[in-house]
Design a protein around this motif. Structure first.
Motif, PDB file in Angstrom:
ATOM      1  N   UNK A  38      46.927 -15.315  65.535  1.00  0.00           N
ATOM      2  CA  UNK A  38      46.194 -16.142  66.488  1.00  0.00           C
ATOM      3  C   UNK A  38      46.815 -17.543  66.538  1.00  0.00           C
ATOM      4  N   UNK A  39      47.136 -18.081  65.389  1.00  0.00           N
ATOM      5  CA  UNK A  39      47.769 -19.401  65.331  1.00  0.00           C
ATOM      6  C   UNK A  39      49.178 -19.374  65.922  1.00  0.00           C
ATOM      7  N   UNK A  40      49.920 -18.298  65.643  1.00  0.00           N
ATOM      8  CA  UNK A  40      51.274 -18.168  66.194  1.00  0.00           C
ATOM      9  C   UNK A  40      51.237 -18.105  67.713  1.00  0.00           C
ATOM     10  N   UNK A  41      50.336 -17.294  68.252  1.00  0.00           N
ATOM     11  CA  UNK A  41      50.257 -17.140  69.698  1.00  0.00           C
ATOM     12  C   UNK A  41      49.840 -18.436  70.378  1.00  0.00           C
ATOM     13  N   UNK A  42      48.963 -19.193  69.713  1.00  0.00           N
ATOM     14  CA  UNK A  42      48.565 -20.486  70.281  1.00  0.00           C
ATOM     15  C   UNK A  42      49.754 -21.446  70.312  1.00  0.00           C
ATOM     16  N   UNK A  43      50.639 -21.314  69.335  1.00  0.00           N
ATOM     17  CA  UNK A  43      51.778 -22.228  69.244  1.00  0.00           C
ATOM     18  C   UNK A  43      52.886 -21.877  70.238  1.00  0.00           C
ATOM     19  N   UNK A  44      53.163 -20.582  70.423  1.00  0.00           N
ATOM     20  CA  UNK A  44      54.287 -20.190  71.290  1.00  0.00           C
ATOM     21  C   UNK A  44      53.870 -19.986  72.738  1.00  0.00           C
ATOM     22  N   UNK A  45      52.568 -19.982  73.017  1.00  0.00           N
ATOM     23  CA  UNK A  45      52.043 -19.980  74.386  1.00  0.00           C
ATOM     24  C   UNK A  45      52.584 -18.818  75.225  1.00  0.00           C
ATOM     25  N   UNK A  46      52.383 -17.610  74.761  1.00  0.00           N
ATOM     26  CA  UNK A  46      52.734 -16.435  75.544  1.00  0.00           C
ATOM     27  C   UNK A  46      51.504 -15.924  76.287  1.00  0.00           C
TER      28      UNK A  46
END
Length: 309
Positions: free
Chosen positions: A180-188
């Motif tokens: 969840x944190x990764x996806x928020x950071x990379x904005x896919x």
């Protein structure tokens, strides 16, 4: 952005796996598709990259009609993560991640830089991991590599098909939070299929609940849990939906900055209110000391603040 407009997938004249479905996934948003078995959620997701061809309607990815694109080129531009990961067993982790870059004829230096960058993004140490083989990794580590491979050429869209279904329950919750944190950071822009309501509300910015090939409710996790549109959705999210809703709010949002009692059990500021309530019940305490990453107390959470902002 993904736009599905009145899409159907029919098998014969009467049987429809997906029936007149419309769905818009805004750019940078994660949408979780969930519903009973056979409701059409996997078919809906697989039509986006044309692993399944729609019978009617239109599907656009970033404004381009997928039916007008070469399917192979389309799929190379859409990341795809599956439950069983599907890593190639006889090549290294680095070679697995580099699969699509090599198909696109990236040079060696660029490919190796990207492999190391992606391993760091998913929380794996490049020096330790790039030369290993899939059988030498845990299930959670293999799943991380699967995500890294899907992100290799920086696709704008990521499809995830029950990505944590094969992970043990203890590791699953941690991975969900981390990704969840990764996806928020990379904005896919992400569409994921899951059968787990907790996973849907944890991972999704929006949740689409499906029934018999159609979307019954499409909204934020908070609205889905607090305001089901009908009896089907209310039954599907269950009688414990108020408890599930607590997982949507963080401890840091409700804590006071008052010095905690020295005897109060500790909880991380990154925990959610459901975890806080569980900790209170388990310890028999009505308050918790909230601590930062270094274990230093930064405030206190009282039980009353869990239910009353």
């Amino acid at each position: 952005m993904i736009e599905m407009n009145r899409v159907s997938k029919r098998y014969g004249q009467t049987v429809a796996s997906v029936d007149d479905l419309s769905l818009t996934v805004p750019e940078g948003t994660t949408v979780a598709l969930i519903g009973p078995s056979g409701c059409g959620k996997t078919t809906t997701m697989r039509m986006i990259n044309r692993l399944i061809e729609p019978s009617s309607g239109s599907i656009k990815v970033n404004g381009r009609d997928v039916m007008e694109l070469d399917p192979v080129q389309l799929r190379r531009g859409i990341g795809y993560v599956i439950q069983q990961v599907g890593l190639f067993p006889h090549v290294t982790i680095a070679e697995n991640i580099a699969t699509v870059p090599r198909l696109l004829r990236w040079d060696r230096a660029r490919t190796e830089r990207r492999v190391d960058e992606l391993l760091e993004i998913v929380g794996l140490e490049p020096a330790q991991m790039r030369g290993r083989y899939p059988h030498q990794l845990s299930g959670g580590q293999r799943q991380r590599v699967g995500v890294a491979r899907a992100l290799a050429v920086d696709p704008p869209v990521l499809l995830m098909d029950e990505p944590f279904g094969a992970i043990d329950p203890v590791a699953r919750g941690r991975l969900q939070s981390e990704f969840r944190q990764i996806l928020a950071r990379i904005r896919k822009t992400v569409v994921m299929v899951t059968h787990d309501l907790d996973e849907a509300v944890t991972m999704g910015d929006r949740v689409a609940i499906m029934r018999q090939g159609r979307i019954v409710q499409y909204d934020t996790p908070d609205v889905v849990l607090s305001k089901p549109v009908d009896d089907f959705v209310a039954d599907f999210v269950g009688s414990e939906r108020a408890l599930k809703r607590l997982a949507l709010f963080g401890v840091a949002e409700r804590m006071s900055k008052s010095p905690p009692r020295s005897t109060a059990p500790a909880i991380s500021r990154n925990a959610n209110l459901r975890e806080a309530l569980s900790a209170m019940v388990g310890s028999g305490s009505d308050r918790l000391a909230v601590v930062n990453a270094e274990g230093i107390a930064i405030g206190e959470l009282h039980r009353d603040r869990i239910f009353t902002p």
